[in-house]
Design a protein around this motif. Structure first.
Motif, PDB file in Angstrom:
ATOM      1  N   ASP A  21       1.171  -1.590  -0.414  1.00 25.09           N
ATOM      2  CA  ASP A  21      -0.644   0.109   0.083  1.00 25.09           C
ATOM      3  C   ASP A  21       1.251   1.347  -0.173  1.00 25.09           C
ATOM      4  O   ASP A  21       0.521   2.051   0.133  1.00 25.09           O
ATOM      5  N   PHE A  57      -1.312   4.584   0.015  1.00 24.44           N
ATOM      6  CA  PHE A  57      -2.420   4.460  -0.418  1.00 24.44           C
ATOM      7  C   PHE A  57      -3.913   4.000   0.668  1.00 24.44           C
ATOM      8  O   PHE A  57      -2.879   3.152   0.776  1.00 24.44           O
ATOM      9  N   SER A  58      -4.875   4.030   0.544  1.00 25.59           N
ATOM     10  CA  SER A  58      -5.673   3.458   0.906  1.00 25.59           C
ATOM     11  C   SER A  58      -7.321   2.959  -0.410  1.00 25.59           C
ATOM     12  O   SER A  58      -7.265   4.457  -0.355  1.00 25.59           O
ATOM     13  N   GLY A  59      -6.948   2.262  -0.467  1.00 25.35           N
ATOM     14  CA  GLY A  59      -7.492   2.081  -1.561  1.00 25.35           C
ATOM     15  C   GLY A  59      -6.967   2.433  -2.862  1.00 25.35           C
ATOM     16  O   GLY A  59      -5.374   2.097  -3.551  1.00 25.35           O
ATOM     17  N   ALA A  60      -7.433   3.385  -3.857  1.00 28.53           N
ATOM     18  CA  ALA A  60      -7.511   3.565  -5.051  1.00 28.53           C
ATOM     19  C   ALA A  60      -6.802   5.151  -4.903  1.00 28.53           C
ATOM     20  O   ALA A  60      -6.606   6.103  -5.963  1.00 28.53           O
ATOM     21  N   SER A  61      -7.313   5.846  -3.375  1.00 27.15           N
ATOM     22  CA  SER A  61      -6.784   6.952  -3.124  1.00 27.15           C
ATOM     23  C   SER A  61      -5.544   7.397  -2.317  1.00 27.15           C
ATOM     24  O   SER A  61      -4.652   6.631  -1.658  1.00 27.15           O
ATOM     25  N   ILE A  62      -4.601   8.222  -2.609  1.00 24.77           N
ATOM     26  CA  ILE A  62      -3.640   8.796  -1.796  1.00 24.77           C
ATOM     27  C   ILE A  62      -3.940   8.774  -0.284  1.00 24.77           C
ATOM     28  O   ILE A  62      -5.161   9.770   0.326  1.00 24.77           O
ATOM     29  N   ALA A  63      -3.039   8.307   0.511  1.00 25.43           N
ATOM     30  CA  ALA A  63      -3.213   8.819   2.186  1.00 25.43           C
ATOM     31  C   ALA A  63      -2.862   9.526   2.970  1.00 25.43           C
ATOM     32  O   ALA A  63      -3.094  10.506   3.811  1.00 25.43           O
ATOM     33  N   SER A  64      -1.438   9.909   2.752  1.00 23.38           N
ATOM     34  CA  SER A  64      -0.499  10.345   2.900  1.00 23.38           C
ATOM     35  C   SER A  64       0.885  10.318   2.474  1.00 23.38           C
ATOM     36  O   SER A  64       0.845   9.755   1.313  1.00 23.38           O
TER      37      SER A  64
END
Length: 90
Positions: A21, A57-64
């Motif tokens: 991830d 990443f968190s799924g298809a999104s950038i988390a940090s």
């Protein structure tokens, strides 16, 4: 405006590491300072800087995104550009 400040700017990605991830990218940038930046007039000097970016990443999104600049050089970019004196010049 950015392209006029830093002429001959080049970004390279010499290394990247990916996990389940996250991705860690080692980025090298270089160029010549030709335009005012943050109220400081240009010196016309060349610079090279390195960063390490960790993107989670968190799924298809950038988390940090975490970035460490000039890992080995401290204030080396400011020295290269002539903004601050090098330790030996003080």
């Amino acid at each position: 405006m950015q392209s006029r400040r830093w002429t001959s700017r080049r970004n390279t990605l010499p290394h990247s590491i990916s996990g389940e991830d996250e991705v860690v990218c080692f980025l090298r940038s270089s160029g010549t300072w030709r335009g005012e930046f943050a109220g400081v007039p240009p010196t016309g000097r060349h610079f090279t800087a390195c960063t390490v970016d960790r993107i989670r990443f968190s799924g298809a999104s950038i988390a940090s995104i975490s970035t460490v600049c000039e890992v080995l050089g401290g204030f080396s970019v400011m020295h290269q550009l002539g903004i601050v004196a090098q330790q030996s010049d003080v």
